[in-house]
Write an enzyme that holds these catalytic residues in place. Structure first.
Site, PDB file in Angstrom:
ATOM      1  N   ILE A 493       0.824  -1.203   0.000  1.00  0.00           N
ATOM      2  CA  ILE A 493       0.000   0.000   0.000  1.00  0.00           C
ATOM      3  C   ILE A 493       0.857   1.252   0.000  1.00  0.00           C
ATOM      4  CG2 ILE A 493      -1.654   1.254   1.464  1.00  0.00           C
ATOM      5  CD1 ILE A 493      -2.561  -1.729   2.308  1.00  0.00           C
ATOM      6  N   ASP A 494       1.961   1.222   0.738  1.00  0.00           N
ATOM      7  CA  ASP A 494       2.843   2.378   0.843  1.00  0.00           C
ATOM      8  C   ASP A 494       3.474   2.712  -0.504  1.00  0.00           C
ATOM      9  OD1 ASP A 494       3.807   4.410   2.399  1.00  0.00           O
ATOM     10  OD2 ASP A 494       5.346   3.227   3.409  1.00  0.00           O
ATOM     11  N   ASP A 495       4.048   1.706  -1.163  1.00  0.00           N
ATOM     12  CA  ASP A 495       4.647   1.947  -2.473  1.00  0.00           C
ATOM     13  C   ASP A 495       3.610   2.428  -3.469  1.00  0.00           C
ATOM     14  OD1 ASP A 495       7.645   1.004  -3.172  1.00  0.00           O
ATOM     15  OD2 ASP A 495       6.923  -0.043  -1.403  1.00  0.00           O
ATOM     16  N   GLU A 498       2.921   6.128  -2.969  1.00  0.00           N
ATOM     17  CA  GLU A 498       4.027   6.985  -3.383  1.00  0.00           C
ATOM     18  C   GLU A 498       4.247   6.952  -4.890  1.00  0.00           C
ATOM     19  OE1 GLU A 498       5.824   9.162  -1.560  1.00  0.00           O
ATOM     20  OE2 GLU A 498       4.504   8.722   0.132  1.00  0.00           O
ATOM     21  N   HIS A 569       0.613   8.425   4.048  1.00  0.00           N
ATOM     22  CA  HIS A 569       0.946   8.456   2.630  1.00  0.00           C
ATOM     23  C   HIS A 569      -0.285   8.197   1.766  1.00  0.00           C
ATOM     24  CE1 HIS A 569       5.336   7.394   3.853  1.00  0.00           C
ATOM     25  NE2 HIS A 569       5.088   8.690   3.945  1.00  0.00           N
TER      26      HIS A 569
END
Length: 760
Positions: A493-495, A498, A569
């Site tokens: 989810i983070d990648d 971003e 993020h």
């Protein structure tokens, strides 16, 4: 290509043109280049191949293991051909040729004055020059394919376990051993111990594993550096006090008794997802490790070593002193007694059931092997998967094993002195999206060739098939990005958040393609929201408290609950997509506001620690329309100002994960200073004294080549238990902070949230 000292690629800077590459300073010039396209087409159905990516996996049924085994195409098939050619065991050779033919022209062009922005009026002396130097350096590091990757440095257990694996499989060679030993010795401290992060305290398990690896390399136990290590190990409880995983490695060679290890029954794989302690209750990194270890635990192999380790026991006659059980009424006591019951069950487990469980575990492992031969793109599960499959009858020449072993070679970073360091993981997607954001925020025009090439590469990395995450979200359409070169089973989810933020900063010649990918990523991230309104890294609602209580789960965090940094993020990304008013975004904002510490900071799960959490949350809240005067923002600003170091920078030691008195305390680092500045700038503090001092610190500590030194570990794998030094963090985050100081925030808020007025 030749690797730089930090292992990042030195490629043609992709700025090989003479026209200016930077947008005019200020929001108007930046906004003119932002991608804005037509509505997205519907999501791609699972299994559909996009340009540049492989389609559905081929089926492969190796002998001796029944059933469907989703063996992926051999490395090099489909989308992997060009990349694997560059990234094979001689990965630098091809890139050298590419770089040497274009590097000088491209770099000279990028460094020409016509390609640099004019500094805004009133710019503090040295800031513009520092940003320009950092921009040039980062452009020089881009790989010809469009990606960036810095070294991912952890600790010597990676190197020790790599040698132990090779010893177990009978493939350890002199050259590899000598290079690994050189690196391990170089990390030893004066007292004979090894730490798990720069400047950290000695760590018992790391010291034991490093010592054993050096014994394999031929270092004599009575050599001064070895005797110091063994004396310290004995003084701190010996092997018996080490973590379970260390003792499992030792049991493989007869240095520890399998009966003195927690039982890991392979029948775990039969538990359905609704039963407590099923494999999907574990975080994906733990799941990928535990499944192969159930096979190893069931078979209990021993390949006797040629030497004993009596010097590592407090009493070699009683290597495992009896310990009292915890009270039955405690979680520890209950699980200790459950483990004793499982040891009894082992003696009576139905043979057909156990055989079926191991075969199922074998299928599960093979089905999750990635196109490059690795598992999850991370070294520890790959190591244990190779051992488990070998024990199940896969010989070293089998395609699955051959691909797995070849993938492990790609984790090696060979240094100029001949030492060989093993990366636990590789971070090209993460590094590339952060580098693109940094360059765009520092003024590089949105259609600059370097950014377009990065966007092309990121678009080619989109994952459009389901993975383990679908166990909890079975109806959700895929669409996201992973952290690594190859990890289609576990996008995160983070990648994804971003990458979307990076793509939005780039003017791509095919905007419809960008919009479609962004739409899928946004939809997938929204679908991965947990019940409490926040987001974890890989799974939704991965919050069971039970896995962390198990006796064998002493190696770090084994679940993936929502965190402030990942949630921030996602909220930031949703705000920039015009979804600040969406009910799901509002729930994420409410969760973040509730999670603020009394100090005014936020806990950082994937970066160290409160500085990272705060540096992630404040920009997200600002992007979502929370005003700089909101009480939560003011508390965060006061906290950041209170922990600023005398030299103007910020730093935080890994010890803050264990001891709250360390929160916000530590030697100043470039990346942590940048995180604090990014928060303060988004909170409207550009003219404040703290920002002035922080910017001055970055300018004054920058090296002539545009880089910063950062030996300290500012990344986090498992809080306290597994720390990371991302070698590109010291470059991308300072450049982002300098760019935002020079040119302002990259986007105007896409929509206001009711909390902007302070009512949330």
């Amino acid at each position: 290509m030749t690797a730089t000292t930090d292992g990042s690629a030195e490629g043609a800077g992709a700025g090989s043109e003479s026209t200016p590459g930077i947008v005019p300073p200020g929001p108007a010039g930046r906004a003119a280049g932002l991608a804005a396209g037509p509505p997205a087409p519907p999501p791609v159905p699972p299994g559909t191949a996009l340009p540049g990516r492989a389609g559905p996996r081929a089926e492969y049924a190796p002998p001796g293991v029944p059933g469907r085994l989703g063996r992926p195409p051999r490395p090099g098939a489909g989308r992997d051909t060009a990349r694997d050619t560059i990234r094979d065991s001689t990965r630098d050779t091809a890139r050298d040729t590419i770089r040497d033919s274009t590097r000088d022209t491209a770099r000279d062009t990028v460094r020409s004055t016509a390609d640099l922005p004019r500094p805004p009026d009133g710019t503090r002396p040295g800031v513009y020059e520092a940003a320009a130097r950092a921009t040039r350096n980062l452009l020089d590091r881009q790989d010809p394919e469009g990606w960036w990757k810095g070294d991912l440095e952890t600790n010597v257990t990676m190197d020790a376990e790599d040698l132990l694996l090779r010893q177990f499989l009978g493939i350890r060679d002199e050259a590899t051993t000598r290079a690994a030993a050189l690196f391990i010795r170089g990390e030893q401290r004066e007292d004979g111990t090894w730490a798990t992060f720069h400047g950290g305290p000695p760590e018992l398990s790391a010291t034991i594993e490093a010592y054993v690896a050096l014994r394999l390399a031929g270092d004599a136990p009575d050599a001064p550096h070895m005797s110091r290590a063994s004396a310290w190990i004995r003084a701190h409880g010996g092997i018996a006090a080490a973590r379970v995983f260390t003792r499992i490695w030792l049991a493989l060679f007869g240095w520890w008794n399998w009966d003195h290890l927690p039982e890991l029954p392979p029948e775990l794989v039969f538990l359905p997802p609704w039963v407590p302690l099923n494999i999907y209750d574990f975080g994906c990194w733990a799941r990928q490790t535990i499944v192969p270890l159930t096979v190893v635990s069931a078979l209990r192999p021993v390949r006797p070593a040629s030497f004993a380790l009596d010097e590592l026991h407090t009493d070699a006659r009683t290597p495992n002193p009896t310990r009292r059980l915890a009270p039955l009424t405690s979680w520890d006591g209950a699980f200790q007694r459950m483990d004793k019951a499982l040891h009894v069950y082992r003696r009576f487990a139905p043979r057909r059931l156990r055989k079926a469980a191991m075969a199922t575990a074998g299928r599960w492992i093979v089905e999750r092997q990635e196109n490059d031969g690795c598992w999850g793109g991370i070294q520890p599960p790959a190591v244990y998967s190779v051992i488990a499959l070998h024990l199940l009858g896969y010989d070293l020449g089998h395609p699955v094993m051959r691909a797995g072993l070849e993938s492990l070679e790609r984790f090696a970073v060979w240094r100029a002195d001949g030492a060989r360091m093993i990366e636990a993981c590789q971070s090209p997607v993460w590094d590339t999206c952060l580098a693109a954001i940094a360059l765009a925020d520092a003024g590089l025009r949105p259609d600059h060739p370097a950014l377009v090439k990065a966007a092309d590469w990121m678009l080619g990395e989109e994952i459009v098939r389901t993975g383990d995450w679908a166990v909890r979200r079975p109806g959700l359409a895929p669409g996201g990005w992973a952290f690594e070169f190859h990890n289609d089973t576990y996008p995160d989810i983070d990648d994804t958040a971003e990458v979307v933020l990076a793509l939005r900063r780039i003017r791509h010649p095919d905007p419809a393609r960008v919009e479609a990918a962004i739409a899928r990523g946004v939809s997938w991230n929204l679908g991965m929201q947990s019940r409490n309104g926040a987001w974890g890294a890989f799974d939704a609602d991965n919050t069971s408290p039970l896995p962390n209580k198990l006796p064998f789960c002493d190696f770090g965090e084994v679940i993936d609950p929502p965190s402030a940094d990942v949630t921030a993020h996602v909220v930031e990304m949703l705000a920039f997509e015009g979804r600040a008013g969406d009910a799901r975004t509002r729930r994420g904002i409410a969760w973040l506001l509730e999670e603020q510490e009394a100090s005014g900071s936020w806990f950082g799960r994937w970066g160290t620690n409160y500085v990272y959490g705060t540096g992630s949350v404040v920009p997200a809240l600002a992007a979502a329309g929370i005003s700089p005067g909101h009480p939560a923002i003011r508390r965060a600003v006061r906290w950041l100002e209170s922990v600023q170091n005398e030299d103007g920078g910020w730093g935080e030691d890994q010890r803050s994960y264990k001891d709250p008195s360390w929160a916000g305390k530590g030697a100043s680092t470039a990346s942590q200073t940048a995180w604090a500045l990014m928060a303060l700038l988004s909170a409207g503090e550009r003219e404040g004294k703290a920002v002035e001092r922080g910017i001055a610190h970055l300018v004054e500590t920058q090296k002539e080549d545009g880089t910063w030194d950062e030996p300290y570990f500012t990344g986090t794998g498992f809080p306290w238990d597994f720390s990371i030094n991302y070698h590109l963090y010291r470059q991308v985050f300072p450049l982002t902070a300098l760019g935002r100081y020079l040119y302002g925030e990259p986007f105007a808020p896409a929509g206001a949230h009711p909390a902007a007025a302070g009512e949330a």
